[in-house]
Design a protein around this motif. Structure first.
Motif, PDB file in Angstrom:
ATOM      1  N   CYS A   1     -64.380 -69.239  -3.969  1.00  0.00           N
ATOM      2  CA  CYS A   1     -63.559 -68.341  -4.267  1.00  0.00           C
ATOM      3  C   CYS A   1     -63.179 -68.062  -2.694  1.00  0.00           C
ATOM      4  N   LEU A   2     -62.138 -66.918  -3.342  1.00  0.00           N
ATOM      5  CA  LEU A   2     -61.799 -66.209  -1.656  1.00  0.00           C
ATOM      6  C   LEU A   2     -62.048 -64.676  -2.182  1.00  0.00           C
ATOM      7  N   LEU A   3     -62.125 -63.557  -0.908  1.00  0.00           N
ATOM      8  CA  LEU A   3     -62.488 -62.289  -0.757  1.00  0.00           C
ATOM      9  C   LEU A   3     -61.681 -62.259  -0.282  1.00  0.00           C
ATOM     10  N   ALA A   4     -60.442 -60.865  -0.643  1.00  0.00           N
ATOM     11  CA  ALA A   4     -60.039 -59.729  -0.041  1.00  0.00           C
ATOM     12  C   ALA A   4     -59.373 -59.004   0.420  1.00  0.00           C
TER      13      ALA A   4
ATOM     14  N   LYS B   1     -70.699 -60.014  -7.162  1.00  0.00           N
ATOM     15  CA  LYS B   1     -68.756 -59.640  -7.753  1.00  0.00           C
ATOM     16  C   LYS B   1     -68.373 -61.224  -8.065  1.00  0.00           C
ATOM     17  N   GLN B   2     -68.422 -62.285  -7.488  1.00  0.00           N
ATOM     18  CA  GLN B   2     -67.953 -63.788  -7.975  1.00  0.00           C
ATOM     19  C   GLN B   2     -68.620 -64.419  -8.702  1.00  0.00           C
ATOM     20  N   LYS B   3     -70.304 -64.205  -8.721  1.00  0.00           N
ATOM     21  CA  LYS B   3     -71.013 -64.157  -9.954  1.00  0.00           C
ATOM     22  C   LYS B   3     -70.541 -63.862 -11.686  1.00  0.00           C
ATOM     23  N   ALA B   4     -70.609 -62.555 -11.242  1.00  0.00           N
ATOM     24  CA  ALA B   4     -70.358 -62.139 -12.476  1.00  0.00           C
ATOM     25  C   ALA B   4     -68.284 -62.192 -12.707  1.00  0.00           C
ATOM     26  N   LEU B   5     -67.885 -62.421 -12.167  1.00  0.00           N
ATOM     27  CA  LEU B   5     -66.215 -62.915 -12.268  1.00  0.00           C
ATOM     28  C   LEU B   5     -66.069 -64.139 -12.888  1.00  0.00           C
ATOM     29  N   ARG B   6     -66.658 -65.191 -12.622  1.00  0.00           N
ATOM     30  CA  ARG B   6     -67.216 -66.478 -12.362  1.00  0.00           C
ATOM     31  C   ARG B   6     -68.200 -66.252 -14.588  1.00  0.00           C
TER      32      ARG B   6
ATOM     33  N   VAL C   1     -56.173 -59.556   4.711  1.00  0.00           N
ATOM     34  CA  VAL C   1     -56.709 -61.018   5.138  1.00  0.00           C
ATOM     35  C   VAL C   1     -57.776 -61.728   3.973  1.00  0.00           C
ATOM     36  N   PHE C   2     -57.732 -62.939   4.252  1.00  0.00           N
ATOM     37  CA  PHE C   2     -58.563 -63.204   3.008  1.00  0.00           C
ATOM     38  C   PHE C   2     -59.721 -64.627   3.816  1.00  0.00           C
ATOM     39  N   THR C   3     -60.780 -64.607   2.917  1.00  0.00           N
ATOM     40  CA  THR C   3     -62.074 -65.741   3.553  1.00  0.00           C
ATOM     41  C   THR C   3     -62.389 -66.269   2.488  1.00  0.00           C
ATOM     42  N   GLN C   4     -62.282 -67.674   2.169  1.00  0.00           N
ATOM     43  CA  GLN C   4     -62.343 -68.964   1.183  1.00  0.00           C
ATOM     44  C   GLN C   4     -63.596 -69.411   1.802  1.00  0.00           C
ATOM     45  N   ALA C   5     -64.303 -68.874   0.709  1.00  0.00           N
ATOM     46  CA  ALA C   5     -65.588 -70.171   0.588  1.00  0.00           C
ATOM     47  C   ALA C   5     -65.252 -71.346  -0.412  1.00  0.00           C
ATOM     48  N   SER C   6     -65.210 -72.504  -0.329  1.00  0.00           N
ATOM     49  CA  SER C   6     -65.074 -73.339  -0.843  1.00  0.00           C
ATOM     50  C   SER C   6     -66.167 -74.567  -1.841  1.00  0.00           C
TER      51      SER C   6
ATOM     52  N   LEU D   1     -61.933 -46.047   0.213  1.00  0.00           N
ATOM     53  CA  LEU D   1     -60.845 -46.366   0.162  1.00  0.00           C
ATOM     54  C   LEU D   1     -60.520 -47.951  -0.386  1.00  0.00           C
ATOM     55  N   MET D   2     -61.473 -48.267   0.161  1.00  0.00           N
ATOM     56  CA  MET D   2     -61.522 -49.230   0.634  1.00  0.00           C
ATOM     57  C   MET D   2     -60.644 -50.778  -0.480  1.00  0.00           C
ATOM     58  N   ARG D   3     -59.576 -51.306  -0.778  1.00  0.00           N
ATOM     59  CA  ARG D   3     -59.495 -52.291  -1.408  1.00  0.00           C
ATOM     60  C   ARG D   3     -59.617 -53.890  -1.256  1.00  0.00           C
ATOM     61  N   ASN D   4     -61.090 -54.067  -2.369  1.00  0.00           N
ATOM     62  CA  ASN D   4     -61.502 -55.050  -1.851  1.00  0.00           C
ATOM     63  C   ASN D   4     -61.250 -55.955  -3.193  1.00  0.00           C
ATOM     64  N   GLU D   5     -60.954 -57.434  -3.248  1.00  0.00           N
ATOM     65  CA  GLU D   5     -60.700 -57.636  -4.159  1.00  0.00           C
ATOM     66  C   GLU D   5     -61.382 -59.263  -3.342  1.00  0.00           C
ATOM     67  N   VAL D   6     -61.715 -60.235  -5.051  1.00  0.00           N
ATOM     68  CA  VAL D   6     -62.350 -61.348  -5.105  1.00  0.00           C
ATOM     69  C   VAL D   6     -61.417 -62.060  -6.202  1.00  0.00           C
ATOM     70  N   LEU D   7     -61.581 -63.258  -6.073  1.00  0.00           N
ATOM     71  CA  LEU D   7     -60.384 -64.170  -6.245  1.00  0.00           C
ATOM     72  C   LEU D   7     -61.151 -65.627  -6.614  1.00  0.00           C
ATOM     73  N   ILE D   8     -60.838 -65.810  -7.984  1.00  0.00           N
ATOM     74  CA  ILE D   8     -60.564 -67.852  -8.089  1.00  0.00           C
ATOM     75  C   ILE D   8     -60.180 -67.893  -8.999  1.00  0.00           C
ATOM     76  N   TRP D   9     -59.176 -69.580  -8.115  1.00  0.00           N
ATOM     77  CA  TRP D   9     -58.559 -69.945  -8.603  1.00  0.00           C
ATOM     78  C   TRP D   9     -58.324 -70.953 -10.423  1.00  0.00           C
TER      79      TRP D   9
END
Length: 239
Positions: free
Chosen positions: A209-212, A190-195, A128-133, A224-232
């Motif tokens: 960014c997107l949170l998966a 996590k988004q800040k560190a990735l950027r 499930v994605f949540t996307q912040a513009s 055990l949860m798998r979470n990801e932060v994505l930046i195009w």
């Protein structure tokens, strides 16, 4: 290179990208040496503690549901993130509240459970994605990815006016993975560190960014949860 570590019960994937340098004996015209340079480490000696740590970090347990996910190819794996090339996919989406929130999920889940013009039930996928513009916590869109064999023009229309269908174009993203409960503060950090890592490496990050989230929080232990932060990314090219 992607390989399964079969010695552990959860069979984690070990992923290495980089450059292989082969030496050729000029007299015999045969290979006489072979050196691999991983993108995820700086010390590429025959054995290094940094290289061992890069392997151990990938042995962590993540529970990924046995559901269809968007198709992607890993182009590069550094110590901080992966660069993935995603195939196009279709999402059903609506407005949410925050990156880590669940507002709107019932509406998009309702679409795949039959609340559509044909009353079709569509198989569940992950994540499930949540996307912040803008890379901040609000406003966001909450999205469920539809099966990869579904085309936008062949899908039934949503019943609710606030729910829409959209095709996400093929694109390249930088991705960081983490476990635990994805609270708002953790996701934004996590988004800040990735950027920051992308800026350091000279990559062109798009806004937002997107949170998966791959797991049902009510049925999965947090560790055990798998979470990801994505930046195009824009204009990505392999070295």
């Amino acid at each position: 290179m992607v390989m399964k570590f079969a010695l552990l019960p959860w069979k984690p994937e070990l992923i290495f990208t980089g450059t292989s340098v082969m030496g050729i004996n000029p007299k015999t015209q045969k290979f006489c040496s072979h050196m691999d340079f991983w993108d995820s480490i700086r010390q590429n000696d025959y054995f290094s503690f940094e290289g061992l740590l890069a392997v151990v970090k990938q042995l962590r347990i993540y529970k990924t549901p046995d559901l269809e996910t968007p198709k992607y190819e890993i182009l590069k794996r550094t110590s901080d993130y992966e660069v993935r090339k995603y195939d196009s996919f279709v999402v059903v989406e609506t407005k949410g509240d925050t990156l880590s929130g669940s507002t709107g999920f019932n509406d998009v889940a309702g679409y795949i459970f039959g609340q559509n013009s044909l009353k079709d039930k569509i198989p569940m996928t992950t994540p499930v994605f949540t996307q912040a513009s803008d890379g901040k916590s609000t406003p966001v869109l909450i999205q469920i990815v539809l099966p990869m064999n579904k085309e936008l023009d062949s899908l039934p229309s949503p019943i609710k006016e606030t729910v829409t269908l959209r095709k996400v174009a093929e694109n390249i993203a930088a991705v960081t993975k983490f476990s635990g409960k994805p609270t708002e503060d953790i996701v934004l950090e996590k988004q800040k560190a990735l950027r920051s890592a992308l800026l350091r490496d000279g990559l062109k990050a798009q806004p937002g960014c997107l949170l998966a989230r791959y797991n049902d929080p009510g049925r999965t232990w947090s560790f055990l949860m798998r979470n990801e932060v994505l930046i195009w990314l824009d204009d990505f090219e392999l070295d």
